[in-house]
Enzyme design. Structure first.
Site, PDB file in Angstrom:
ATOM      1  N   HIS A   1      41.116  33.982  62.621  1.00 40.95           N
ATOM      2  CA  HIS A   1      40.376  33.345  63.711  1.00 40.95           C
ATOM      3  C   HIS A   1      41.268  32.765  64.805  1.00 40.95           C
ATOM      4  CE1 HIS A   1      37.061  31.754  65.802  1.00 40.95           C
ATOM      5  NE2 HIS A   1      36.305  31.394  64.801  1.00 40.95           N
TER       6      HIS A   1
ATOM      7  N   TYR B   1      26.358  22.283  65.452  1.00 44.28           N
ATOM      8  CA  TYR B   1      27.325  22.929  66.345  1.00 44.28           C
ATOM      9  C   TYR B   1      26.836  24.333  66.671  1.00 44.28           C
ATOM     10  CZ  TYR B   1      31.830  25.072  67.737  1.00 44.28           C
ATOM     11  OH  TYR B   1      32.843  25.725  68.398  1.00 44.28           O
TER      12      TYR B   1
END
Length: 581
Positions: free
Chosen positions: A286, A402
């Site tokens: 990531h 989120y």
């Protein structure tokens, strides 16, 4: 944060915010302004350093994410499928190097920053004792792929005589690996389980690397793996894969996210695993880029593979072979007894992480964005409000939520946080659960959706608050200043972390049927120990895939249960409108 706090706590937070704004915040902002003047992006380098590279927890499950295959495989031949995907990726790598890839455009006119694409290939997250490092091999050093087959690594060239190998030539080389007689010999456990080093605590892996992989044969082998364009894993087994069977999709998703714990090199930017029946799954690190970049790569492969005419009727690759028929170089390791013991210890740690993952993938085919649009709502806002309703039913209260929004309208932009929980969203959920009149609930739902859309647009336009607060916090740490306000705001856990996987990032090609061919997206692990990770992708007009993750050890979560709550919430929202499906 207002709907998440009691009156007394909210008043305390408001006072701290006011004090910060008129005091320390002004000073921190001046320092941040100076950084903004000389940097290409005042957030992204710190975001990469402190959110990713400084993290010491394992990146398997906690940071890496997975992507699923298309639901219509063009061939059942393992070597042919692997070769074609590697060839298409190599061609895309070549186009990137020659700057032939056009920038993505919003509404056909507004370009997005493409700098993240420079690190798609030949990139590795190298472990450090205190901080990792992203290392990108120059293009002339990443003209090969590394192949992992039953614990053995191979070096496979992508070029011969200065030209890119055709898919038929790569198929021949990959088939030689599959047929390698030496593969029948048992691999020592240390070598077989060696990739588990990349699945554990980063400091532990860094110490092992310094001790046993910093010189000699091991260092050379490591350099070949880390400089490879991508890692290809040739898997045994023939998994079943149907969108209608949730258990099959979930099992493949688990394979992508963690595999066995020792058959993925989690440090690599991109890993592609291909099974004996041609089904594949991907894993991505990531740090180097965000999921839409990998999504673009996956779409590029799918579009070209289905439209490129790569396969013969028997499933093998079309074309002639002009490179030598020679078994690719097998990479060697020299593992001391102590090193093998450490590898086995890492495997145990990795397996504990795997056993604690609760993952469930649901194909929501009852209706999709086509029906949602007839409700005159944004599909993303509709889904986010359904998630709020589902979460409230699941745990009985609201939590900090989120949602990622890209900020690539700016140079080197990455993401900003959208906060779906608002006074409007909570009012809608409470009204629906209390049995309020239908017209009132619809009005509240539309208000919540409008608020969410406005927040999303603000985040994309650089008007979000979370990355700004994060950078102010970094400045405060550099200056040795303590801020109760920043500590309070940034210390709250995100118990519901969500992300939409983009689709159709490239212009559609004639003959490519999106609903059948596009993959079911991908997903990630839970962010909080007692929370959920939810990734979703809107496929065509009639399907939405939800990838739900949580931890087995949490007594308050259950991924399949939450997925069912999402399904019921989606239905309940649609039932508010006079829309037939």
């Amino acid at each position: 944060v207002r709907p998440l706090m009691e009156d007394e706590k909210f008043e305390e937070m408001r006072n701290m915010a006011s004090e910060f704004e008129s005091g320390l915040g002004r000073r921190l902002q001046r320092y941040l302004y100076v950084k903004w003047l000389w940097s290409s992006n005042y957030v992204s380098d710190w975001w990469e350093q402190y959110v990713y590279l400084r993290g010491r927890s394992p990146i398997m499950i906690n940071s890496n994410y997975y992507v699923l295959d298309a639901f219509r495989q063009p061939t059942r031949q393992q070597a042919a499928r692997a070769a074609t995907v590697m060839h298409i990726m190599a061609k895309f790598k070549q186009d990137l190097e020659l700057e032939k890839v056009s920038p993505m455009l919003i509404s056909g006119s507004v370009p997005l920053c493409m700098n993240q694409y420079k690190r798609v290939f030949g990139t590795t997250r190298v472990p450090g004792v205190e901080q990792d490092e992203i290392v990108c091999a120059p293009y002339w050093q990443s003209r090969h792929i590394a192949v992992l087959r039953r614990g053995r690594f191979y070096h496979v060239p992508l070029y011969y005589g200065g030209r890119l190998l055709e898919s038929a030539e790569l198929e021949m080389l990959i088939q030689l690996i599959l047929d390698d007689d030496s593969a029948a010999a048992e691999v020592p456990d240390g070598e077989l389980h060696l990739p588990s080093l990349t699945a554990v605590n980063r400091t532990r892996w860094a110490n092992a690397r310094q001790t046993w992989f910093s010189k000699g044969v091991n260092k050379k082998t490591l350099q070949i793996i880390e400089s490879a364009a991508v890692l290809l894993v040739l898997e045994d087994g023939e998994p079943q894969y149907s969108a209608a069977v949730h258990s099959e999709v979930t099992e493949l998703a688990r394979s992508g996210l963690h595999g066995s714990g020792y058959n993925r090199w989690f440090d690599k930017s991109v890993t592609v695993a291909v099974y004996s029946n041609g089904i594949l799954v991907g894993n991505a690190e990531h740090t180097w880029a965000d999921a839409p970049v990998v999504g673009y790569l996956v779409e590029n492969v799918q579009l070209n593979e289905h439209m490129g005419g790569f396969y013969r009727e028997d499933g093998r690759c079309k074309g002639e072979v002009h490179c030598p028929r020679r078994l690719p170089q097998r990479l060697r390791w020299e593992l001391a007894e102590e090193c093998s013991a450490e590898i086995e210890g890492c495997l145990v740690e990795a397996q504990k992480l795997i056993s604690d993952l609760d993952l469930f993938v649901m194909c929501h085919s009852e209706f999709g964005k086509g029906a949602v649009k007839r409700c005159k709502m944004s599909p993303d806002a509709f889904i986010q409000m359904a998630l709020q309703l589902a979460y409230f039913r699941d745990v009985g209260h609201f939590s900090l939520t989120y949602e990622a929004s890209m900020t690539r309208l700016f140079r080197d932009g990455r993401t900003e946080t959208v906060r779906p929980v608002s006074s409007e969203s909570c009012a809608f959920v409470r009204a629906l659960e209390a049995g309020a009149p239908r017209d009132e609930v619809i009005q509240l739902l539309r208000a919540a959706g409008d608020r969410h859309q406005a927040s999303y647009r603000d985040a994309m336009a650089g008007k979000g608050v979370d990355r700004h607060l994060f950078t102010l916090y970094v400045v405060s740490k550099y200056l040795g200043e303590e801020s109760p306000f920043l500590r309070g705001v940034l210390g709250e856990p995100w118990r519901l972390s969500t992300s939409q996987t983009p689709y159709n990032q490239q212009p559609p090609k004639k003959g490519f049927k999106v609903p059948d061919d596009l993959s079911g997206g991908g997903g990630f692990g839970p962010v909080a120990d007692d929370g959920y990770g939810v990734s979703y992708i809107i496929v065509g007009e009639n399907k939405i895939f939800f990838h739900v993750s949580s931890k087995v050890s949490s007594p308050v979560t259950g991924s399949e249960r939450f997925a069912d709550n999402i399904r019921r919430a989606m239905r309940d929202l649609l039932d508010l409108f006079d829309v037939k499906v």
